[in-house]
Enzyme design. Sequence first.
Site, PDB file in Angstrom:
ATOM      1  N   GLU A 177       0.845  -1.221   0.150  1.00  0.00           N
ATOM      2  CA  GLU A 177       0.116   0.009   0.053  1.00  0.00           C
ATOM      3  C   GLU A 177       1.019   1.303  -0.051  1.00  0.00           C
ATOM      4  O   GLU A 177       0.508   2.285  -0.591  1.00  0.00           O
ATOM      5  CB  GLU A 177      -0.979   0.082   1.198  1.00  0.00           C
ATOM      6  CG  GLU A 177      -1.886  -0.989   1.203  1.00  0.00           C
ATOM      7  CD  GLU A 177      -1.468  -2.154   1.870  1.00  0.00           C
ATOM      8  OE1 GLU A 177      -0.223  -2.682   2.130  1.00  0.00           O
ATOM      9  OE2 GLU A 177      -2.313  -3.454   2.257  1.00  0.00           O
ATOM     10  N   PRO A 204      11.477 -13.639   0.048  1.00  0.00           N
ATOM     11  CA  PRO A 204      10.301 -13.807   0.870  1.00  0.00           C
ATOM     12  C   PRO A 204       9.484 -12.482   1.143  1.00  0.00           C
ATOM     13  O   PRO A 204      10.090 -11.448   1.428  1.00  0.00           O
ATOM     14  CB  PRO A 204      11.155 -14.474   2.142  1.00  0.00           C
ATOM     15  CG  PRO A 204      12.380 -14.057   2.105  1.00  0.00           C
ATOM     16  CD  PRO A 204      12.928 -13.953   0.796  1.00  0.00           C
ATOM     17  N   GLY A 211      13.067  -3.235   0.531  1.00  0.00           N
ATOM     18  CA  GLY A 211      13.058  -1.960  -0.468  1.00  0.00           C
ATOM     19  C   GLY A 211      14.309  -2.500  -1.654  1.00  0.00           C
ATOM     20  O   GLY A 211      14.831  -1.346  -2.330  1.00  0.00           O
ATOM     21  N   GLU A 212      14.547  -3.671  -1.966  1.00  0.00           N
ATOM     22  CA  GLU A 212      15.454  -3.976  -2.930  1.00  0.00           C
ATOM     23  C   GLU A 212      14.708  -4.667  -3.976  1.00  0.00           C
ATOM     24  O   GLU A 212      15.599  -5.470  -4.731  1.00  0.00           O
ATOM     25  CB  GLU A 212      16.857  -4.622  -2.372  1.00  0.00           C
ATOM     26  CG  GLU A 212      17.490  -3.536  -1.703  1.00  0.00           C
ATOM     27  CD  GLU A 212      19.194  -4.075  -1.516  1.00  0.00           C
ATOM     28  OE1 GLU A 212      19.935  -3.294  -2.071  1.00  0.00           O
ATOM     29  OE2 GLU A 212      19.145  -5.262  -0.863  1.00  0.00           O
ATOM     30  N   PRO A 249       1.261  -8.441  -9.103  1.00  0.00           N
ATOM     31  CA  PRO A 249       2.358  -8.775 -10.182  1.00  0.00           C
ATOM     32  C   PRO A 249       2.753  -7.487 -11.223  1.00  0.00           C
ATOM     33  O   PRO A 249       3.542  -7.963 -11.990  1.00  0.00           O
ATOM     34  CB  PRO A 249       1.421  -9.721 -10.984  1.00  0.00           C
ATOM     35  CG  PRO A 249       0.125  -9.017 -11.148  1.00  0.00           C
ATOM     36  CD  PRO A 249      -0.150  -8.430  -9.608  1.00  0.00           C
ATOM     37  N   GLU A 280       5.033  -4.960 -10.376  1.00  0.00           N
ATOM     38  CA  GLU A 280       6.456  -4.571 -10.469  1.00  0.00           C
ATOM     39  C   GLU A 280       7.022  -5.233 -11.368  1.00  0.00           C
ATOM     40  O   GLU A 280       7.923  -5.137 -12.131  1.00  0.00           O
ATOM     41  CB  GLU A 280       6.567  -4.545  -9.181  1.00  0.00           C
ATOM     42  CG  GLU A 280       6.307  -3.484  -8.171  1.00  0.00           C
ATOM     43  CD  GLU A 280       6.996  -3.425  -6.890  1.00  0.00           C
ATOM     44  OE1 GLU A 280       7.609  -4.316  -6.476  1.00  0.00           O
ATOM     45  OE2 GLU A 280       7.135  -2.262  -6.169  1.00  0.00           O
TER      46      GLU A 280
END
Length: 439
Positions: free
Chosen positions: A68, A270, A312-313, A338, A340
């Site tokens: 979000e 994960p 964040g990677e 899906p 990204e």
Amino acid sequence: MSDGLAKVVLAAYGWAGLAAYPLAGSVLAYRTSKGKEDRARRDERFGHPSVPRPFGPLVWVHAASVGETVAVIPLMRELRRRDINVLLTTGTVTSAEVASKRLGDTVMHQYVPLDLRPAVRRFLDYWQPDAAIAVESEIWPTTLLELRRRQIPQILVNARMSDRSFARWQKRQAVAEALFGKLALVIAQSDVDAERFRDLGSWPVSVSGNIKVDGDAPPCDETVLERYRKQVGSRKTWAAISTFDGEEKSAVMVHRALKAHTGLLTIIVPRHPERADEIEAMMVERGVNVARRSRNDPITPETDIFLGDTIGEMGLYLRLTEIAFVGRSLSAEGGQNPLEPAMLGCAVLSGPQVSNFRESYQKLLRAGSARIVKDTEMLAKAVHFLMTNDLARIKMMDAGVESMQEMRGALMATLKGLEPYINPLTVKARLAPRAVSGT
């Protein structure tokens, strides 16, 4: 259930919250011990501020978790471009880290107050937002009722309603109408979502599409990316991202089945990186060699699995492959977004349990940029097919990028719906003198 009884239920919820308030500290302490709360900022959960409120109009944006938060970044940037102060609240440590990396100090961040009357009132007394915007499906009864009491409009953007949530609310129709009817505006992702919110009492409701499509592709450190690309070399890769318990085991089984034929490297990311130790132990037990991103391990010719256990990677991990399986869809339900991987030109694979992102998957499937697999064996066959058939893989990759372009426009539709609420704030912000208040 009658309207009167619905009021009794909501009142009982509020009183139960007051009774539970003295116990909240113990609950948060336990969550902190599990790494689910930020020890240094725990008071924020009780509505205590940790940064000063700036002078001028302020919009409170709440995004529950990482997905979000990422989705609403383009909207927050637009609000800041209009000189409106933005306070972002999130509920998880990981989402706070993502917000810090993506937004820096352009918006203020606090952890969302517990949905208990003393915490909510303390929070609202201090921040005095001119409007509250929640993302996707966040409905907290005490907060919503308190916002309504103060005549602060609460708007739900990028709104979606899962099959399970809709069925649950339908069983409590009167309570749902007593809550959803207090939303000033709902801007839904799809026609199906819009109809569900209308059925539960929301009005007005409009449709925008998914605003995440209008955001930037997930960023990455180019230096780190280049280093890992050199280490991977000519090896074939695939990624299993946003995985839940059980799906990492499936990914290891796929790797072991295909390694002898392709010499591949498997990337596993994960959904909850705090499970990394448990996941690595499982992999080692199955005889595979693991390199972990959090340890800055190099990828060597002997590495079987690159475990992406950082926050964040995702942009880094997806740029190391052209094939991405999106988790929470084989051994868990609901699916993960899906968009990204499609945005970054990956061929998308998923299990069948994608009800939370049905609209996105339908569009990708129609475009030929995604495929559904029913089990681990079918996943292995799909990965092998795409690795060994360049034409089919490239066709899926190109279709994904094209689909993303066609799906754009949700941000503009959302801003248009928000105009009655944000245009007056823009005028007020630009006419007001620059100052800082510690109220």
